[in-house]
Design a protein around this motif. Structure first.
Motif, PDB file in Angstrom:
ATOM      1  N   PRO A   1      32.724  50.046  47.078  1.00 49.56           N
ATOM      2  CA  PRO A   1      33.475  50.451  45.884  1.00 49.56           C
ATOM      3  C   PRO A   1      32.936  49.729  44.657  1.00 49.56           C
ATOM      4  N   LYS A   2      32.906  50.475  43.544  1.00 48.48           N
ATOM      5  CA  LYS A   2      32.448  49.887  42.282  1.00 48.48           C
ATOM      6  C   LYS A   2      33.450  48.856  41.790  1.00 48.48           C
ATOM      7  N   PRO A   3      32.987  47.665  41.498  1.00 47.96           N
ATOM      8  CA  PRO A   3      33.946  46.630  41.077  1.00 47.96           C
ATOM      9  C   PRO A   3      34.633  47.017  39.776  1.00 47.96           C
ATOM     10  N   ASP A   4      35.898  46.735  39.715  1.00 48.33           N
ATOM     11  CA  ASP A   4      36.691  46.996  38.507  1.00 48.33           C
ATOM     12  C   ASP A   4      36.446  45.873  37.503  1.00 48.33           C
ATOM     13  N   PRO A   5      36.109  46.197  36.248  1.00 50.36           N
ATOM     14  CA  PRO A   5      35.904  45.126  35.249  1.00 50.36           C
ATOM     15  C   PRO A   5      37.101  44.204  35.125  1.00 50.36           C
ATOM     16  N   ALA A   6      38.305  44.756  35.418  1.00 48.44           N
ATOM     17  CA  ALA A   6      39.486  43.898  35.316  1.00 48.44           C
ATOM     18  C   ALA A   6      39.450  42.779  36.329  1.00 48.44           C
ATOM     19  N   ASP A   7      38.927  43.070  37.544  1.00 47.21           N
ATOM     20  CA  ASP A   7      38.854  42.015  38.555  1.00 47.21           C
ATOM     21  C   ASP A   7      37.949  40.881  38.095  1.00 47.21           C
ATOM     22  N   SER A   8      36.795  41.230  37.524  1.00 50.75           N
ATOM     23  CA  SER A   8      35.881  40.198  37.035  1.00 50.75           C
ATOM     24  C   SER A   8      36.506  39.418  35.891  1.00 50.75           C
ATOM     25  N   ALA A   9      37.213  40.143  34.999  1.00 48.97           N
ATOM     26  CA  ALA A   9      37.848  39.462  33.875  1.00 48.97           C
ATOM     27  C   ALA A   9      38.902  38.488  34.342  1.00 48.97           C
ATOM     28  N   ILE A  10      39.675  38.876  35.344  1.00 43.32           N
ATOM     29  CA  ILE A  10      40.734  37.990  35.856  1.00 43.32           C
ATOM     30  C   ILE A  10      40.130  36.770  36.534  1.00 43.32           C
ATOM     31  N   ALA A  11      39.056  37.011  37.319  1.00 40.87           N
ATOM     32  CA  ALA A  11      38.475  35.909  38.077  1.00 40.87           C
ATOM     33  C   ALA A  11      37.792  34.886  37.182  1.00 40.87           C
ATOM     34  N   ASN A  12      37.192  35.351  36.105  1.00 42.76           N
ATOM     35  CA  ASN A  12      36.392  34.462  35.266  1.00 42.76           C
ATOM     36  C   ASN A  12      37.122  33.962  34.027  1.00 42.76           C
TER      37      ASN A  12
ATOM     38  N   VAL B   1      40.544  31.526  25.363  1.00 43.25           N
ATOM     39  CA  VAL B   1      40.832  32.945  25.239  1.00 43.25           C
ATOM     40  C   VAL B   1      39.575  33.710  25.623  1.00 43.25           C
ATOM     41  N   THR B   2      39.735  34.675  26.546  1.00 42.81           N
ATOM     42  CA  THR B   2      38.620  35.468  27.049  1.00 42.81           C
ATOM     43  C   THR B   2      38.915  36.946  26.797  1.00 42.81           C
ATOM     44  N   VAL B   3      37.966  37.642  26.172  1.00 38.99           N
ATOM     45  CA  VAL B   3      38.112  39.066  25.888  1.00 38.99           C
ATOM     46  C   VAL B   3      36.942  39.797  26.530  1.00 38.99           C
ATOM     47  N   LEU B   4      37.260  40.820  27.359  1.00 39.77           N
ATOM     48  CA  LEU B   4      36.236  41.665  27.970  1.00 39.77           C
ATOM     49  C   LEU B   4      36.380  43.068  27.401  1.00 39.77           C
ATOM     50  N   ILE B   5      35.277  43.622  26.887  1.00 41.71           N
ATOM     51  CA  ILE B   5      35.258  44.970  26.319  1.00 41.71           C
ATOM     52  C   ILE B   5      34.374  45.834  27.189  1.00 41.71           C
TER      53      ILE B   5
ATOM     54  N   THR C   1      29.444  46.546  29.145  1.00 41.16           N
ATOM     55  CA  THR C   1      30.564  45.619  28.946  1.00 41.16           C
ATOM     56  C   THR C   1      30.080  44.418  28.140  1.00 41.16           C
ATOM     57  N   LYS C   2      30.993  43.826  27.426  1.00 41.28           N
ATOM     58  CA  LYS C   2      30.728  42.596  26.677  1.00 41.28           C
ATOM     59  C   LYS C   2      31.898  41.643  26.899  1.00 41.28           C
ATOM     60  N   THR C   3      31.589  40.371  27.121  1.00 40.77           N
ATOM     61  CA  THR C   3      32.621  39.357  27.345  1.00 40.77           C
ATOM     62  C   THR C   3      32.459  38.251  26.306  1.00 40.77           C
ATOM     63  N   PHE C   4      33.582  37.843  25.707  1.00 39.20           N
ATOM     64  CA  PHE C   4      33.566  36.806  24.674  1.00 39.20           C
ATOM     65  C   PHE C   4      34.616  35.752  25.016  1.00 39.20           C
ATOM     66  N   THR C   5      34.284  34.479  24.794  1.00 43.37           N
ATOM     67  CA  THR C   5      35.184  33.365  25.090  1.00 43.37           C
ATOM     68  C   THR C   5      35.194  32.404  23.916  1.00 43.37           C
TER      69      THR C   5
ATOM     70  N   GLY D   1      39.008  54.474  21.015  1.00 42.39           N
ATOM     71  CA  GLY D   1      39.369  55.343  22.126  1.00 42.39           C
ATOM     72  C   GLY D   1      38.375  55.311  23.260  1.00 42.39           C
ATOM     73  N   ALA D   2      37.162  54.818  23.023  1.00 50.13           N
ATOM     74  CA  ALA D   2      36.150  54.741  24.073  1.00 50.13           C
ATOM     75  C   ALA D   2      36.170  53.408  24.796  1.00 50.13           C
ATOM     76  N   ILE D   3      37.084  52.527  24.458  1.00 47.55           N
ATOM     77  CA  ILE D   3      37.060  51.139  24.925  1.00 47.55           C
ATOM     78  C   ILE D   3      38.223  50.855  25.877  1.00 47.55           C
ATOM     79  N   LYS D   4      37.896  50.101  26.963  1.00 44.85           N
ATOM     80  CA  LYS D   4      38.917  49.422  27.753  1.00 44.85           C
ATOM     81  C   LYS D   4      38.865  47.951  27.394  1.00 44.85           C
ATOM     82  N   LEU D   5      40.018  47.358  27.176  1.00 43.47           N
ATOM     83  CA  LEU D   5      40.088  46.000  26.653  1.00 43.47           C
ATOM     84  C   LEU D   5      40.885  45.127  27.608  1.00 43.47           C
ATOM     85  N   PHE D   6      40.295  43.971  28.000  1.00 41.14           N
ATOM     86  CA  PHE D   6      40.951  43.010  28.887  1.00 41.14           C
ATOM     87  C   PHE D   6      41.006  41.676  28.168  1.00 41.14           C
TER      88      PHE D   6
END
Length: 285
Positions: free
Chosen positions: A180-191, A197-201, A230-234, A247-252
């Protein structure tokens, strides 16, 4: 017997010169000294230049530019030092015969005529050049980001096929369920660190321009992300975002997905802090 007046009778009478009286320049100098004035002060009061005042006090009227100007200077200086100018003007007429020597206009104004006008800056050309430079920079940035989109996808989690995968061995490959393709949310939660403050786009629905800045206002990223990237910022305190196509973005944020109903083409300005770890709600930007 004479008929009418002789020509000599029509000439203007010239006052007799008193040899005991001081010269015009000496009289003006003595009056200035008695009034306790300097040549500079007389020049400032009469607008007669200092070298001309010195010359008049030495009975040199050649620097005045003519008899008319000499009379005007004598009158102005006499008024400034507090004496009557009329006797001095009569003395000047007696000594110079009442002649007025016009001064050619060219020598007086030659310096002003040859003085070149200062060139004004061409603000229109400067503004056009600045606009062209800005457009060129923006176009270069967009082209560079588009050209490196595939590399970012590989670097941020895409799987590179193994060389053995395309080799034909003549045997049917055993059936194996795809991972299964990993969900970006799982990576965002784990890391997501707890003290930051961590933002994943994730650009799930299409391309979008984004800008991210840290709490000091320093730009962390400013450009395009393509679909699937995806882009991750901390940051230690706060991250400010601008989403050009929200509208094209999922934000974590801090490990949790933001469930806002963003529309295609909508521009959003958002700000998140490390205190948003529990609720992960956007703040007004």
């Amino acid at each position: 017997m004479s008929i009418g007046n002789s020509p000599e009778d029509d000439r203007p009478s010239i006052p007799e010169v008193d040899d005991d009286r001081p010269s015009i320049g000496r009289a003006l100098q003595l009056a200035r000294l008695e009034a306790r004035l300097t040549v500079d002060e007389v020049s400032a009061a009469t607008r007669v230049r200092v070298p001309i005042v010195h010359a008049i006090e030495q009975d040199d009227f050649s620097r005045c530019g003519g008899d008319v100007y000499a009379r005007g200077h004598i009158r102005s200086i006499a008024r400034a030092v507090g004496i009557d100018a009329a006797p001095l003007l009569d003395q000047f007429t007696a000594e110079h015969g009442g002649r007025t020597t016009p001064t050619p206009a060219a020598p007086l104004f030659e310096a002003e005529r040859i003085r070149s006008e200062p060139r004004r800056p061409n603000w229109t050309a400067a503004m056009v050049a600045a606009i062209v430079a800005v457009i060129g920079f923006v176009g270069f940035t967009m082209f560079s980001d588009s050209g490196t989109g595939g590399k970012d996808s590989v670097a941020e989690g895409s799987v590179t096929p193994s060389p053995e995968a395309g080799k034909d061995t003549g045997k049917p490959a055993p059936s194996k369920p795809a991972d299964p393709k990993p969900d970006p949310a799982d990576s965002a939660i784990a890391n997501a660190p707890k003290d930051k403050v961590t933002v994943l786009i994730s650009a799930d629905a299409g391309q979008s321009w984004i800008s991210a800045k840290d709490h000091n206002g320093v730009t962390m990223f400013d450009g395009l992300i393509n679909k699937g990237q995806t882009k991750t910022f901390t940051d230690d305190d706060r991250i400010d975002l601008v989403l050009g196509n929200a509208g094209a973005i999922k934000l974590f944020v801090n490990g949790k997905e933001i469930k806002d109903d963003f529309q295609q083409g909508q521009v959003e300005r958002l700000s998140y802090t490390k205190e948003d770890q529990q609720e992960a709600d956007p703040q007004a930007g």
